[in-house]
Design a protein around this motif. Structure first.
Motif, PDB file in Angstrom:
ATOM      1  N   HIS A 182      -9.592  70.795  55.106  1.00  0.00           N
ATOM      2  CA  HIS A 182     -10.397  70.718  56.696  1.00  0.00           C
ATOM      3  C   HIS A 182      -9.977  69.429  57.399  1.00  0.00           C
ATOM      4  O   HIS A 182      -9.605  68.466  57.018  1.00  0.00           O
ATOM      5  N   ASP A 236     -10.782  61.766  54.708  1.00  0.00           N
ATOM      6  CA  ASP A 236     -11.533  62.919  54.484  1.00  0.00           C
ATOM      7  C   ASP A 236     -11.499  63.780  55.532  1.00  0.00           C
ATOM      8  O   ASP A 236     -12.273  63.579  56.545  1.00  0.00           O
ATOM      9  N   ASP A 237     -10.850  64.967  55.923  1.00  0.00           N
ATOM     10  CA  ASP A 237      -9.766  65.466  54.618  1.00  0.00           C
ATOM     11  C   ASP A 237      -8.382  65.499  55.142  1.00  0.00           C
ATOM     12  O   ASP A 237      -7.624  66.445  54.784  1.00  0.00           O
ATOM     13  N   GLU A 297     -16.312  72.005  57.666  1.00  0.00           N
ATOM     14  CA  GLU A 297     -16.780  71.672  56.136  1.00  0.00           C
ATOM     15  C   GLU A 297     -17.860  70.662  55.995  1.00  0.00           C
ATOM     16  O   GLU A 297     -18.659  71.033  55.292  1.00  0.00           O
ATOM     17  N   GLU A 298     -18.089  69.463  57.082  1.00  0.00           N
ATOM     18  CA  GLU A 298     -18.527  68.419  56.620  1.00  0.00           C
ATOM     19  C   GLU A 298     -20.153  68.935  57.013  1.00  0.00           C
ATOM     20  O   GLU A 298     -21.023  68.348  56.601  1.00  0.00           O
ATOM     21  N   ASP A 314      -9.136  68.965  49.041  1.00  0.00           N
ATOM     22  CA  ASP A 314     -10.103  68.350  49.702  1.00  0.00           C
ATOM     23  C   ASP A 314     -10.220  67.005  48.699  1.00  0.00           C
ATOM     24  O   ASP A 314      -9.935  67.001  47.801  1.00  0.00           O
ATOM     25  N   VAL A 315     -10.635  65.988  49.441  1.00  0.00           N
ATOM     26  CA  VAL A 315     -10.704  64.682  48.528  1.00  0.00           C
ATOM     27  C   VAL A 315     -11.784  64.517  47.392  1.00  0.00           C
ATOM     28  O   VAL A 315     -12.758  65.488  47.374  1.00  0.00           O
TER      29      VAL A 315
HETATM   30 MN    MN Z   1     -13.774  66.678  52.706  1.00  0.00          MN
END
Ligand code: MN
Ligand code: MN
Length: 453
Positions: free
Chosen positions: A100, A257-258, A287-288, A330-331
């Motif tokens: 993302h 991120d990210d 995403e967040e 993703d992280v």
């Molecule tokens: Mn992320």
């Protein structure tokens, strides 16, 4: 007997110095990407620029797709799908990476501007999981777009150039914080206190600071106050990505991120002249905040694209999905010795130990997560060992300590084998996050191996 034991090793212990040098060189370009891509829109713009120079062309739904095509679909300027159509039959499945490009930040409200106590401010509503106290008393930049009623879209980015002004959120001085200091960390700065300071000089006619601000905005962008109603503006840290540590082994920046996964996923695809498998690299939005909306991974657009590939290339969409494999890139958290109480050391990602595979995310009894199949992880072990990629497994903190999710479950629900892979981050979601250059590069090498194997 030592080969019976599994021991997590650092990248430095495993790879040749040549790979470390490559990691440091790769990081220079990554830092430039971070500085040009502070919002999802800017990240999509930059990715399109990179894709065009790598020979990709824009594709729109309904157009013809053929084997060997290298195309991208731009979804509303905030979400990008890049596809390299492979030489093998499409029914063999697609190698998908999904990362993302949105990041936690502070959005302006639709009626943001007001005067109070000799200052002018913007009202805001924060975006994603921020610790509000981290965003006060620090330089901020304003980014985004203003869509005017006549159909224009004006790009805004103020606070990045050294000669630009910056913006600011006030904090309380320690001399007067007796009450504030008794509040919990999450309440120390309240949501409605995240007001962005934007001016203090009134205009001559009406002695109004906000009017003076509007005059400046009208001169620069030709906008009126009503145009804020159709704007997407946010404040982000006015920081550039910098090397961290005497040894320059880490990168300190806003928005790892990210993008720390999006950039490797993108560059690993763009460097391939052609691909055997069909590869789809998704740069997602929202995403967040839960992946909702037409630009988030809960949108049906990915399935629409798979259906288009099936129709154009003589495949069966259900079979394509069943044979596809996905890295939800993703992280995750890096073990932090300053907060050992939230980690379980054997199963937490360690800085400099390479890309992390998270079999599951979620929280409290594995609720709300994809849980990757053992067989899929075994397949990935084979894929990554061919290139000598250094990787680790990891979980987001101790059991029942908290948790989090990714887009993995929104992809795996379509019968697509999916696992989370990413980079360990220190101080995740802070205005300035830390990652290790070797972890970044091993993630690039992992995604490249996944696309090819
Ligand atoms: Mn992320
Ligand atoms: Mn996040």
């Amino acid at each position: 007997m030592s080969e019976l034991k599994y021991k997590k090793k650092t990248v430095y212990e495993v790879v040749d110095k040549k790979i470390i040098d490559e990691a440091f060189a790769y990081s220079e370009n990554y830092k430039k990407f971070l500085d040009t891509a502070k919002t999802e829109r800017e990240a999509v713009n930059e990715a399109i620029r990179m894709a065009l120079s790598a020979g990709y062309r824009e594709y729109k739904l309904g157009e013809k797709i053929s084997a060997g095509d290298k195309i991208f679909l731009n979804n509303r300027g905030k979400n990008l799908f890049l596809i390299s159509v492979g030489s093998e039959p499409i029914n063999e499945g697609i190698r998908i990476s999904a990362s993302h490009v949105d990041a936690p930040r502070i959005d302006l409200k639709q009626c943001p501007l007001y005067d109070e106590g000799g200052m002018a401010f913007f009202k805001t509503h924060y975006y994603g999981g921020i610790k509000k106290y981290q965003w006060v008393a620090t330089p901020l930049a304003l980014h985004g777009v203003i869509a005017t009623a006549d159909g224009n879209v004006i790009d805004v980015a103020i606070g990045e150039d050294d000669s630009d002004p910056i913006f600011y959120i006030n904090d309380l001085l320690p001399h007067l914080d007796k009450e504030q200091s008794k509040r919990t960390v999450s309440e120390a700065i309240k949501g409605e206190q995240l007001n962005v300071l934007v001016g203090s000089r009134p205009d001559d006619e009406e002695n109004s600071i906000s009017l003076a601000v509007l005059k400046l905005l009208n001169e620069k962008y030709g906008i009126i106050e009503e145009d804020f109603l159709s704007a997407e503006l946010c404040v982000v840290p006015a920081l550039k990505a910098r090397d961290a540590g005497f040894d320059r082994s880490m990168i300190a920046a806003y928005g790892h991120d990210d993008r720390v996964c999006a950039y490797p996923a993108l560059t690993a695809l763009l460097e391939q002249k052609e691909t055997k498998h069909t590869v789809m690299c998704i740069l997602a939005d929202k995403e967040e905040t839960g992946s909702d909306g037409p630009t988030g991974m809960q949108s049906i657009l990915m399935l629409d694209l798979i259906n288009e590939l099936a129709a154009n290339l003589g495949g069966n969409a259900a079979l394509i999905r069943a044979n596809s494999k996905c890295l939800s890139a993703d992280v995750s958290v890096a073990y932090d010795p300053n907060f050992p109480e939230v980690f379980e050391k054997n199963n937490t990602p360690m800085l400099s130990c390479g890309a992390i595979f998270a079999k599951f995310t979620g929280s409290g009894g594995k609720y709300g997560t994809n849980d990757a199949d053992a067989e899929y992880i075994a397949w990935l072990r084979r894929a990554l060992s061919e290139d000598g990629v250094v990787w680790q497994t990891g979980e987001l903190g101790r059991v029942d300590c908290g948790g989090g999710g990714t887009v993995a479950k929104y992809i795996s629900k379509h019968n697509i084998e999916t696992i989370d892979l990413g980079v360990p981050v220190v101080s995740m979601h802070a205005p300035c996050e830390i990652i290790s250059k070797v972890d970044l590069y091993e993630t690039f090498r992992a995604i490249r191996a996944f696309y090819k194997f």
